[in-house]
Design a protein around this motif. Structure first.
Motif, PDB file in Angstrom:
ATOM      1  N   LYS A  55       0.823  -1.213   0.000  1.00  0.00           N
ATOM      2  CA  LYS A  55       0.000   0.000   0.000  1.00  0.00           C
ATOM      3  C   LYS A  55       0.858   1.265   0.000  1.00  0.00           C
ATOM      4  CE  LYS A  55      -2.614   0.091   3.674  1.00  0.00           C
ATOM      5  NZ  LYS A  55      -3.667  -0.086   4.685  1.00  0.00           N
ATOM      6  N   LEU A  56       1.994   1.210   0.720  1.00  0.00           N
ATOM      7  CA  LEU A  56       2.777   2.433   0.962  1.00  0.00           C
ATOM      8  C   LEU A  56       3.214   3.200  -0.303  1.00  0.00           C
ATOM      9  CD1 LEU A  56       4.868   1.482   4.124  1.00  0.00           C
ATOM     10  CD2 LEU A  56       3.403   3.500   3.879  1.00  0.00           C
ATOM     11  N   PRO A  57       3.725   2.517  -1.316  1.00  0.00           N
ATOM     12  CA  PRO A  57       4.238   3.285  -2.463  1.00  0.00           C
ATOM     13  C   PRO A  57       3.190   4.145  -3.173  1.00  0.00           C
ATOM     14  CG  PRO A  57       4.983   1.011  -2.562  1.00  0.00           C
ATOM     15  CD  PRO A  57       3.977   1.073  -1.470  1.00  0.00           C
ATOM     16  N   THR A  58       1.933   3.824  -3.010  1.00  0.00           N
ATOM     17  CA  THR A  58       0.935   4.677  -3.670  1.00  0.00           C
ATOM     18  C   THR A  58       0.653   5.948  -2.858  1.00  0.00           C
ATOM     19  OG1 THR A  58      -0.852   3.463  -2.629  1.00  0.00           O
ATOM     20  CG2 THR A  58      -0.255   2.779  -4.873  1.00  0.00           C
ATOM     21  N   HIS A  59       1.103   5.966  -1.605  1.00  0.00           N
ATOM     22  CA  HIS A  59       0.841   7.138  -0.757  1.00  0.00           C
ATOM     23  C   HIS A  59       2.108   7.886  -0.364  1.00  0.00           C
ATOM     24  CE1 HIS A  59      -3.314   5.867  -0.072  1.00  0.00           C
ATOM     25  NE2 HIS A  59      -2.826   4.639  -0.013  1.00  0.00           N
ATOM     26  N   ALA A  60       3.260   7.214  -0.399  1.00  0.00           N
ATOM     27  CA  ALA A  60       4.454   7.813   0.219  1.00  0.00           C
ATOM     28  C   ALA A  60       5.734   7.422  -0.506  1.00  0.00           C
ATOM     29  CB  ALA A  60       4.536   7.367   1.677  1.00  0.00           C
ATOM     30  N   HIS A  61       6.772   8.189  -0.221  1.00  0.00           N
ATOM     31  CA  HIS A  61       8.119   7.854  -0.700  1.00  0.00           C
ATOM     32  C   HIS A  61       9.123   8.348   0.332  1.00  0.00           C
ATOM     33  CE1 HIS A  61       9.020  12.080  -2.030  1.00  0.00           C
ATOM     34  NE2 HIS A  61       7.716  12.131  -1.975  1.00  0.00           N
ATOM     35  N   ILE A  62      10.359   7.892   0.197  1.00  0.00           N
ATOM     36  CA  ILE A  62      11.433   8.319   1.105  1.00  0.00           C
ATOM     37  C   ILE A  62      12.553   8.830   0.211  1.00  0.00           C
ATOM     38  CG2 ILE A  62      13.032   7.581   2.928  1.00  0.00           C
ATOM     39  CD1 ILE A  62      11.051   5.059   3.169  1.00  0.00           C
ATOM     40  N   THR A  63      12.685  10.133   0.152  1.00  0.00           N
ATOM     41  CA  THR A  63      13.612  10.709  -0.828  1.00  0.00           C
ATOM     42  C   THR A  63      14.471  11.791  -0.194  1.00  0.00           C
ATOM     43  OG1 THR A  63      11.872  10.388  -2.463  1.00  0.00           O
ATOM     44  CG2 THR A  63      13.757  11.685  -3.165  1.00  0.00           C
ATOM     45  N   GLY A  64      15.790  11.649  -0.365  1.00  0.00           N
ATOM     46  CA  GLY A  64      16.718  12.654   0.135  1.00  0.00           C
ATOM     47  C   GLY A  64      16.854  13.807  -0.846  1.00  0.00           C
ATOM     48  N   LEU A  65      17.883  14.622  -0.623  1.00  0.00           N
ATOM     49  CA  LEU A  65      18.121  15.785  -1.481  1.00  0.00           C
ATOM     50  C   LEU A  65      19.180  15.444  -2.531  1.00  0.00           C
ATOM     51  CD1 LEU A  65      18.398  18.402   1.408  1.00  0.00           C
ATOM     52  CD2 LEU A  65      16.516  18.222  -0.244  1.00  0.00           C
ATOM     53  N   PRO A  66      19.022  15.923  -3.750  1.00  0.00           N
ATOM     54  CA  PRO A  66      20.074  15.692  -4.749  1.00  0.00           C
ATOM     55  C   PRO A  66      21.384  16.347  -4.300  1.00  0.00           C
ATOM     56  CG  PRO A  66      18.070  16.588  -5.756  1.00  0.00           C
ATOM     57  CD  PRO A  66      17.882  16.677  -4.277  1.00  0.00           C
ATOM     58  N   VAL A  67      22.479  15.580  -4.429  1.00  0.00           N
ATOM     59  CA  VAL A  67      23.791  16.102  -4.034  1.00  0.00           C
ATOM     60  C   VAL A  67      24.414  16.812  -5.238  1.00  0.00           C
ATOM     61  CG1 VAL A  67      26.104  15.490  -3.197  1.00  0.00           C
ATOM     62  CG2 VAL A  67      24.104  14.201  -2.395  1.00  0.00           C
ATOM     63  N   LEU A  68      24.654  18.103  -5.101  1.00  0.00           N
ATOM     64  CA  LEU A  68      25.298  18.834  -6.204  1.00  0.00           C
ATOM     65  C   LEU A  68      26.805  18.638  -6.158  1.00  0.00           C
ATOM     66  CD1 LEU A  68      23.212  22.139  -6.097  1.00  0.00           C
ATOM     67  CD2 LEU A  68      23.128  20.353  -7.835  1.00  0.00           C
ATOM     68  N   SER A  69      27.351  18.583  -4.934  1.00  0.00           N
ATOM     69  CA  SER A  69      28.781  18.299  -4.823  1.00  0.00           C
ATOM     70  C   SER A  69      29.107  17.820  -3.418  1.00  0.00           C
ATOM     71  CB  SER A  69      29.611  19.546  -5.127  1.00  0.00           C
ATOM     72  OG  SER A  69      29.405  20.515  -4.113  1.00  0.00           O
ATOM     73  N   ARG A  70      30.233  17.127  -3.308  1.00  0.00           N
ATOM     74  CA  ARG A  70      30.756  16.725  -1.996  1.00  0.00           C
ATOM     75  C   ARG A  70      32.237  17.030  -2.013  1.00  0.00           C
ATOM     76  NH1 ARG A  70      31.509  11.229  -1.806  1.00  0.00           N
ATOM     77  NH2 ARG A  70      33.676  11.568  -1.286  1.00  0.00           N
ATOM     78  N   GLN A  71      32.704  17.709  -0.960  1.00  0.00           N
ATOM     79  CA  GLN A  71      34.127  18.023  -0.894  1.00  0.00           C
ATOM     80  C   GLN A  71      34.699  17.424   0.377  1.00  0.00           C
ATOM     81  OE1 GLN A  71      33.146  22.335  -1.705  1.00  0.00           O
ATOM     82  NE2 GLN A  71      35.287  22.304  -2.313  1.00  0.00           N
ATOM     83  N   ASP A  72      35.867  16.795   0.246  1.00  0.00           N
ATOM     84  CA  ASP A  72      36.515  16.179   1.403  1.00  0.00           C
ATOM     85  C   ASP A  72      37.761  16.982   1.755  1.00  0.00           C
ATOM     86  OD1 ASP A  72      34.575  14.322   1.010  1.00  0.00           O
ATOM     87  OD2 ASP A  72      35.890  12.796   0.153  1.00  0.00           O
ATOM     88  N   SER A  73      37.829  17.450   3.000  1.00  0.00           N
ATOM     89  CA  SER A  73      39.000  18.218   3.438  1.00  0.00           C
ATOM     90  C   SER A  73      40.110  17.268   3.880  1.00  0.00           C
ATOM     91  CB  SER A  73      38.600  19.112   4.616  1.00  0.00           C
ATOM     92  OG  SER A  73      39.723  19.554   5.321  1.00  0.00           O
ATOM     93  N   SER A  74      41.331  17.776   3.851  1.00  0.00           N
ATOM     94  CA  SER A  74      42.451  16.942   4.299  1.00  0.00           C
ATOM     95  C   SER A  74      42.347  16.635   5.794  1.00  0.00           C
ATOM     96  CB  SER A  74      43.772  17.660   4.000  1.00  0.00           C
ATOM     97  OG  SER A  74      43.731  18.943   4.589  1.00  0.00           O
ATOM     98  N   ASP A  75      41.578  17.429   6.554  1.00  0.00           N
ATOM     99  CA  ASP A  75      41.448  17.125   7.991  1.00  0.00           C
ATOM    100  C   ASP A  75      40.241  16.230   8.296  1.00  0.00           C
ATOM    101  OD1 ASP A  75      39.165  18.711   7.989  1.00  0.00           O
ATOM    102  OD2 ASP A  75      40.047  20.355   9.120  1.00  0.00           O
ATOM    103  N   GLY A  76      39.618  15.677   7.265  1.00  0.00           N
ATOM    104  CA  GLY A  76      38.514  14.736   7.478  1.00  0.00           C
ATOM    105  C   GLY A  76      37.136  15.385   7.406  1.00  0.00           C
ATOM    106  N   THR A  77      37.109  16.705   7.408  1.00  0.00           N
ATOM    107  CA  THR A  77      35.828  17.417   7.294  1.00  0.00           C
ATOM    108  C   THR A  77      35.238  17.165   5.899  1.00  0.00           C
ATOM    109  OG1 THR A  77      36.644  19.127   8.791  1.00  0.00           O
ATOM    110  CG2 THR A  77      34.780  19.736   7.406  1.00  0.00           C
ATOM    111  N   ILE A  78      33.920  16.973   5.870  1.00  0.00           N
ATOM    112  CA  ILE A  78      33.253  16.742   4.577  1.00  0.00           C
ATOM    113  C   ILE A  78      32.140  17.768   4.415  1.00  0.00           C
ATOM    114  CG2 ILE A  78      31.909  15.091   3.185  1.00  0.00           C
ATOM    115  CD1 ILE A  78      33.189  12.833   4.786  1.00  0.00           C
TER     116      ILE A  78
END
Ligand code: SAH
Ligand code: SF4
Length: 383
Positions: A55-78
């Protein structure tokens, strides 16, 4: 149109399930699948009754946000840049430390407060994020990190609402999002480890104390109204006395017995010893008893066209020493993710300014004599 289940706290999900003729415990199961296991596919939720799964798919979905970019810092920060539609994007930052993992979350596309020293403020304001867009930042970061960094362990232990936007100007979306963060069936974060940072929206501080008390950080930046008016325009509406009174009212409900005051160190603007003395006096003598607090000095993180530079390190140290010697616990925030512009106040995302905040800010600057002293020389290198 189907509903995105990331929009709901547990009570909201229970109400949704009820509409489908399902009991509350089904909502708990669903909630756990989404937030404890990162599920997005109803078919994989094997302990749900098959009829509900179908039943669920006709009423609901679970969707995140489109990722435009991801950057990883040398100190582990993302740092992630998420698309929130209509040409707007917001940023989210993960900061790993030895004993914790902190996620810095955005609450708005842009910000209407327009603080002088903040890159987000300079962008203007587009719109509030929905609960689902706030929660999605945590959901996506947590399950990305579980997959890519550490096996299946919990990664994010702390959340700070210190990304783009003024969380207390998006109160109705914020509170259910905080409830998801705290819920034992979801992320189960302790109230002490979820921090709302505000530039001082006094009435909403009172409501937060009632509705969902979490740790509170207040962005102070100045020891008197004249200077604060020029740095944090909201001060004209809620001046320091009212703000500090609201802090005192917040404390009985707060999970910590102190308020954190943030103070961005701006060279020649708010960093002189007389400012430190004035701050000490203000915080120690407010309403005779003072405000139980800790001070977090933030070295100003420069961004193009700010016209401001960071206080030199010895000035920051001296300022901190004076406050400490005066009895206020004072720390200096380490700057992280320098190489990817992920530090406080550098989150600019990409915002369509629908309220013309930017042009109004420029007009206001032109019309008033600014107490800010502009220093043209290059700032000291950040640590
Ligand atoms: N709007 C909220 C939360 C987001 S800003 C608030 O103002 O509290 C998070 C923190 O970053 C605030 O303390 C803010 O004053 C600080 N900040 C903003 N711009 C900054 C900059 N350029 N350098 C250092 N800190 C900054
Ligand atoms: Fe908005 Fe906070 Fe930036 Fe001020 S410091 S403009 S309140 S995000």
């Amino acid at each position: 149109m189907t509903l995105n289940l990331l929009e709901f706290d547990l009570d909201g999900l229970a109400a949704f399930c009820e509409q489908l003729g399902e009991k509350r415990f089904r909502a708990v199961q669903l909630f756990r699948w989404i937030h404890q296991r990162g599920a997005r596919d109803f078919a994989a939720m094997t302990d749900l009754a098959r009829s509900l799964r179908e039943k669920l798919p006709t009423h609901a979905h679970i969707t995140g946000l489109p990722v435009l970019s991801r950057q990883d810092s040398s100190d582990g920060t993302i740092k992630w840049l998420f698309d929130v539609g209509d040409g707007n994007a917001v940023e989210t930052v993960f900061i790993p430390e030895d004993d914790r993992g902190t996620l810095c979350i955005s609450s708005q596309a842009g910000c209407a407060v327009g603080c002088r020293f903040c890159s987000t403020g300079h962008q203007g304001f587009s719109r509030n994020l929905t609960t689902g867009e706030i929660v999605a930042q945590l959901w996506q970061a947590e399950f990305f990190l579980r997959q890519h960094l550490v096996k299946a362990e919990r990664v994010i232990s702390n959340v700070v609402m210190m990304g783009m936007g003024e969380p207390l100007q998006n109160y109705n979306a914020l509170v259910p999002a905080l409830k998801v963060m705290l819920d034992d069936h979801a992320y189960g974060l302790s109230r002490r480890r979820v921090t709302v940072s505000t530039s001082g929206v006094v009435p909403m501080m009172d409501r937060l104390a009632q509705d969902c008390p979490v740790a509170l950080a207040v962005s102070l930046h100045a020891p008197n109204d004249a200077l604060r008016d020029s740095l944090v325009p909201l001060n004209r509406k809620y001046p320091l006395t009212e703000l500090l009174d609201a802090c005192l009212r917040y404390l009985p409900a707060a999970p910590r017995d102190f308020i954190t005051f943030e103070y961005c160190m701006l060279d020649g603007v708010n960093d002189q010893l007389e400012h430190a003395r004035e701050l000490l006096k203000l915080l120690r003598s407010h309403r005779e008893r003072g405000v139980p607090c800790k001070i977090n000095l933030i070295p100003f993180n420069p961004f193009p066209d700010s016209g401001l530079i960071c206080s030199p390190r010895p000035v920051v140290q001296q300022f901190a020493r004076l406050l400490s010697e005066g009895g206020l616990i004072t720390t200096v925030r380490k700057t992280r993710g320098d190489d990817i512009d992920a530090a406080c106040g550098q989150l600019a995302g990409d915002v369509l300014d629908r309220t013309r905040v930017v042009s109004r800010m420029a007009q206001r600057r032109a019309a008033t004599v600014h107490p800010i002293r502009f220093v043209p020389a290059a700032g000291e290198k950040q640590t």
